[in-house]
Scaffold this active site. Structure first.
Site, PDB file in Angstrom:
ATOM      1  N   CYS A  47      16.687   4.001  18.972  1.00 29.88           N
ATOM      2  CA  CYS A  47      16.723   4.022  17.407  1.00 29.88           C
ATOM      3  C   CYS A  47      15.585   3.922  16.597  1.00 29.88           C
ATOM      4  O   CYS A  47      15.636   3.747  15.503  1.00 29.88           O
ATOM      5  CB  CYS A  47      17.542   2.470  17.388  1.00 29.88           C
ATOM      6  SG  CYS A  47      19.161   2.546  17.975  1.00 29.88           S
ATOM      7  N   ASP A  48      14.296   4.066  17.442  1.00 32.85           N
ATOM      8  CA  ASP A  48      13.131   3.713  16.726  1.00 32.85           C
ATOM      9  C   ASP A  48      11.885   4.669  17.129  1.00 32.85           C
ATOM     10  O   ASP A  48      10.606   4.382  17.447  1.00 32.85           O
ATOM     11  CB  ASP A  48      12.697   2.523  16.276  1.00 32.85           C
ATOM     12  CG  ASP A  48      11.584   2.363  15.480  1.00 32.85           C
ATOM     13  OD1 ASP A  48      11.143   3.156  14.505  1.00 32.85           O
ATOM     14  OD2 ASP A  48      10.667   1.282  15.439  1.00 32.85           O
TER      15      ASP A  48
END
Length: 172
Positions: A47-48
């Protein structure tokens, strides 16, 4: 915990771009894809993904880091990809999917190959508009540009496929 003395890709790549060989760029890209494949096999969505979350050891091997915002087995993440690493149409309210990370991986490979973020000189709002109409940076002169573009256009759905495609790229 292993000490990763060469810092992260975000800092290392721009400072050392003139000394980074195409072979090393491909190695890093493949290592990033392989690491992401391991996470996805464990039902973890990072997610990042970004250059600051890939660290370099003494041998200049990349290690994925910072799982603070990750989604585990469908849990709500506490992070989202940055603008240049987020696909158009990203739904802030929907659970993340593996393809979100794959788009980010395309931007990471772009950074590894060019030493800069996609559309680095354009404001984030404008980048979002360009992405929305599927207008991405030119990758025609990048040795793995086709793979990057496939990630951005969401034609690749797994990190293992990205790894295989990067492994097939001919080195210059």
């Amino acid at each position: 915990m292993e000490y990763l003395e060469n810092g992260n890709l975000k800092e290392y790549v721009p400072q050392s771009m003139q000394n980074i060989t195409p072979q090393l760029q491909l190695k890093w890209s493949r290592q990033a894809a392989k690491a992401l494949g391991v996470l996805h096999a464990l039902q973890i969505i990072h997610c990042d993904l970004s250059p600051r979350n890939f660290l370099l050891d003494l041998n200049l091997d990349v290690k994925i880091a910072d799982f603070g915002g990750a989604s585990l087995c469908g849990s709500d993440p506490s992070a989202t990809p940055a603008t240049r690493f987020r696909h158009p149409g990203y739904d802030w309210n929907a659970p993340p999917v593996f393809e979100d990370d794959i788009f980010s991986l395309g931007s990471l490979v772009y950074f590894i190959m060019t030493g800069s973020y996609p559309y680095k000189d354009i404001l984030s709002d404008e980048v979002e508009k360009l992405y929305q109409v599927q207008q991405f940076p030119d990758v025609s002169s990048i040795i793995c540009g086709t793979v990057i573009m496939q990630c951005w256009h969401r034609r690749i759905h797994s990190a293992h496929t990205v790894y295989d495609a990067l492994s097939a790229v001919k080195r210059h």
